[in-house]
Design a protein around this motif. Structure first.
Motif, mmCIF file in Angstrom:
data_model
loop_
_atom_site.group_PDB
_atom_site.id
_atom_site.type_symbol
_atom_site.label_atom_id
_atom_site.label_comp_id
_atom_site.label_asym_id
_atom_site.label_seq_id
_atom_site.Cartn_x
_atom_site.Cartn_y
_atom_site.Cartn_z
ATOM 1 N N PHE A 28 -5.222 3.031 -3.136
ATOM 2 C CA PHE A 28 -4.645 2.745 -1.825
ATOM 3 C C PHE A 28 -3.589 1.645 -1.911
ATOM 4 O O PHE A 28 -2.589 1.690 -1.199
ATOM 5 C CB PHE A 28 -5.730 2.404 -0.803
ATOM 6 C CG PHE A 28 -6.519 3.612 -0.364
ATOM 7 C CD1 PHE A 28 -5.887 4.697 0.216
ATOM 8 C CD2 PHE A 28 -7.886 3.651 -0.539
ATOM 9 C CE1 PHE A 28 -6.599 5.818 0.621
ATOM 10 C CE2 PHE A 28 -8.612 4.770 -0.142
ATOM 11 C CZ PHE A 28 -7.967 5.850 0.442
ATOM 12 N N ASP A 29 -3.796 0.672 -2.780
ATOM 13 C CA ASP A 29 -2.805 -0.383 -2.999
ATOM 14 C C ASP A 29 -1.514 0.237 -3.540
ATOM 15 O O ASP A 29 -0.420 -0.042 -3.047
ATOM 16 C CB ASP A 29 -3.378 -1.417 -3.968
ATOM 17 C CG ASP A 29 -2.562 -2.688 -4.037
ATOM 18 O OD1 ASP A 29 -1.774 -2.961 -3.110
ATOM 19 O OD2 ASP A 29 -2.720 -3.421 -5.030
ATOM 20 N N TRP A 30 -1.648 1.113 -4.535
ATOM 21 C CA TRP A 30 -0.498 1.801 -5.121
ATOM 22 C C TRP A 30 0.199 2.674 -4.078
ATOM 23 O O TRP A 30 1.421 2.639 -3.934
ATOM 24 C CB TRP A 30 -0.963 2.642 -6.318
ATOM 25 C CG TRP A 30 0.075 3.591 -6.833
ATOM 26 C CD1 TRP A 30 1.105 3.295 -7.685
ATOM 27 C CD2 TRP A 30 0.186 4.976 -6.521
ATOM 28 N NE1 TRP A 30 1.853 4.423 -7.915
ATOM 29 C CE2 TRP A 30 1.303 5.466 -7.219
ATOM 30 C CE3 TRP A 30 -0.554 5.846 -5.738
ATOM 31 C CZ2 TRP A 30 1.701 6.794 -7.138
ATOM 32 C CZ3 TRP A 30 -0.155 7.169 -5.655
ATOM 33 C CH2 TRP A 30 0.961 7.632 -6.352
ATOM 34 N N ALA A 31 -0.583 3.444 -3.324
ATOM 35 C CA ALA A 31 -0.001 4.351 -2.329
ATOM 36 C C ALA A 31 0.741 3.578 -1.237
ATOM 37 O O ALA A 31 1.826 3.975 -0.808
ATOM 38 C CB ALA A 31 -1.083 5.231 -1.711
ATOM 39 N N ALA A 32 0.166 2.454 -0.784
ATOM 40 C CA ALA A 32 0.814 1.637 0.243
ATOM 41 C C ALA A 32 2.064 0.967 -0.313
ATOM 42 O O ALA A 32 3.113 0.955 0.340
ATOM 43 C CB ALA A 32 -0.158 0.587 0.771
ATOM 44 N N SER A 33 1.975 0.416 -1.512
ATOM 45 C CA SER A 33 3.107 -0.293 -2.111
ATOM 46 C C SER A 33 4.288 0.621 -2.392
ATOM 47 O O SER A 33 5.430 0.184 -2.393
ATOM 48 C CB SER A 33 2.671 -0.974 -3.414
ATOM 49 O OG SER A 33 1.686 -1.931 -3.154
ATOM 50 N N ASN A 34 4.006 1.884 -2.637
ATOM 51 C CA ASN A 34 5.060 2.834 -2.962
ATOM 52 C C ASN A 34 5.418 3.768 -1.804
ATOM 53 O O ASN A 34 6.154 4.738 -2.005
ATOM 54 C CB ASN A 34 4.660 3.648 -4.200
ATOM 55 C CG ASN A 34 4.657 2.785 -5.434
ATOM 56 O OD1 ASN A 34 5.715 2.426 -5.946
ATOM 57 N ND2 ASN A 34 3.486 2.406 -5.901
ATOM 58 N N ASN A 35 4.865 3.484 -0.623
ATOM 59 C CA ASN A 35 5.147 4.300 0.567
ATOM 60 C C ASN A 35 4.961 5.791 0.304
ATOM 61 O O ASN A 35 5.746 6.620 0.763
ATOM 62 C CB ASN A 35 6.556 4.032 1.087
ATOM 63 C CG ASN A 35 6.734 2.621 1.557
ATOM 64 O OD1 ASN A 35 5.866 2.067 2.227
ATOM 65 N ND2 ASN A 35 7.854 2.012 1.196
ATOM 66 N N VAL A 36 3.945 6.125 -0.454
ATOM 67 C CA VAL A 36 3.742 7.498 -0.896
ATOM 68 C C VAL A 36 3.560 8.460 0.273
ATOM 69 O O VAL A 36 4.194 9.512 0.316
ATOM 70 C CB VAL A 36 2.548 7.584 -1.870
ATOM 71 C CG1 VAL A 36 2.196 9.013 -2.197
ATOM 72 C CG2 VAL A 36 2.863 6.814 -3.142
ATOM 73 N N LEU A 37 2.721 8.129 1.227
ATOM 74 C CA LEU A 37 2.443 9.055 2.319
ATOM 75 C C LEU A 37 3.653 9.327 3.199
ATOM 76 O O LEU A 37 3.783 10.414 3.761
ATOM 77 C CB LEU A 37 1.288 8.550 3.174
ATOM 78 C CG LEU A 37 -0.087 8.585 2.525
ATOM 79 C CD1 LEU A 37 -1.139 8.027 3.466
ATOM 80 C CD2 LEU A 37 -0.467 9.982 2.090
ATOM 81 N N SER A 38 4.546 8.355 3.316
ATOM 82 C CA SER A 38 5.708 8.534 4.188
ATOM 83 C C SER A 38 6.692 9.574 3.639
ATOM 84 O O SER A 38 7.511 10.094 4.383
ATOM 85 C CB SER A 38 6.414 7.204 4.414
ATOM 86 O OG SER A 38 6.951 6.722 3.201
ATOM 87 N N GLU A 39 6.605 9.888 2.357
ATOM 88 C CA GLU A 39 7.503 10.878 1.765
ATOM 89 C C GLU A 39 7.123 12.311 2.103
ATOM 90 O O GLU A 39 7.937 13.209 2.029
ATOM 91 C CB GLU A 39 7.486 10.757 0.238
ATOM 92 C CG GLU A 39 8.140 9.532 -0.316
ATOM 93 C CD GLU A 39 8.175 9.578 -1.833
ATOM 94 O OE1 GLU A 39 8.403 10.665 -2.394
ATOM 95 O OE2 GLU A 39 7.957 8.525 -2.438
ATOM 96 N N PHE A 40 5.868 12.534 2.464
ATOM 97 C CA PHE A 40 5.362 13.885 2.629
ATOM 98 C C PHE A 40 4.991 14.150 4.082
ATOM 99 O O PHE A 40 4.474 13.289 4.772
ATOM 100 C CB PHE A 40 4.149 14.111 1.728
ATOM 101 C CG PHE A 40 4.481 13.961 0.278
ATOM 102 C CD1 PHE A 40 5.017 15.010 -0.432
ATOM 103 C CD2 PHE A 40 4.297 12.742 -0.361
ATOM 104 C CE1 PHE A 40 5.355 14.866 -1.768
ATOM 105 C CE2 PHE A 40 4.629 12.584 -1.698
ATOM 106 C CZ PHE A 40 5.162 13.649 -2.409
ATOM 107 N N SER A 41 5.270 15.353 4.533
ATOM 108 C CA SER A 41 4.927 15.706 5.908
ATOM 109 C C SER A 41 3.783 16.713 5.913
ATOM 110 O O SER A 41 3.617 17.493 4.977
ATOM 111 C CB SER A 41 6.138 16.294 6.628
ATOM 112 O OG SER A 41 6.558 17.472 5.979
ATOM 113 N N THR A 42 3.015 16.661 6.972
ATOM 114 C CA THR A 42 1.915 17.602 7.116
ATOM 115 C C THR A 42 2.486 18.964 7.470
ATOM 116 O O THR A 42 3.621 19.084 7.909
ATOM 117 C CB THR A 42 0.930 17.149 8.207
ATOM 118 O OG1 THR A 42 1.644 17.029 9.426
ATOM 119 C CG2 THR A 42 0.283 15.833 7.841
#
Length: 167
Positions: A28-42
């Motif tokens: 979760f630290d990695w995902a938040a730091s790299n804005n991973v979720l914001s790149e992908f849409s549902t």
């Protein structure tokens, strides 16, 4: 750490690790730091997924069902992300048969709820979608189900599988 500022201080990180374990906390630290979720849409469109998941859960001994799908980012990267899910109250509960709380279960449930609220805030969920805020306590199964909503597994990344969440 690249990207935005890490989303918890050291004391908060200790609490998160006590609930999720170090591997999930690092994810979760990695995902938040790299804005991973914001790149992908549902996925757009319902396609009857929610109804199918309800039928699966209600017609079995399962507590939840999750639909994962492959999503492409604007830059063309692919990832496995949450598509939809259905959860029904499990037999495993933080409440005992009399409806009262065991003190240890109350503390654990409160910590799990706090961690879910942190995840929700960190990954930009809408306040109306904050399921954890509406729960009195959070069981282990609810924790697993609700944290899976913010998992994103990019292909060709250091994280090839979901991190282990300890309970």
């Amino acid at each position: 750490v690249m990207g935005k500022k890490v989303w918890w201080n050291e004391e908060e990180k200790v609490v998160v690790e006590s609930v999720l374990g170090s591997e999930a906390t690092e994810y979760f630290d990695w995902a938040a730091s790299n804005n991973v979720l914001s790149e992908f849409s549902t996925s757009s469109g319902d396609l009857g997924v929610q109804e199918a998941l309800c039928k699966i859960v209600e017609g079995s001994d399962l507590t939840y069902a999750i639909y994962w799908h492959v999503s492409k980012s604007k830059s063309g990267r692919s990832a496995l992300i949450w598509g939809d899910g259905h959860y029904q109250e499990s037999k495993e509960s933080v409440h005992d048969s009399c409806g009262s709380y065991n003190d240890q279960k109350r503390v654990e449930g409160d910590r799990r709820k706090w961690v879910l609220q942190k995840l929700h805030a960190c990954f930009g969920g809408l306040e109306d979608d904050n399921v954890a805020a509406k729960l009195d306590q959070v069981s282990n199964v609810e924790m697993l189900y609700l944290t899976s909503i913010v998992f994103c597994v990019p292909f060709r990344q250091a994280f090839y599988s979901f991190p282990v969440i300890q309970f």
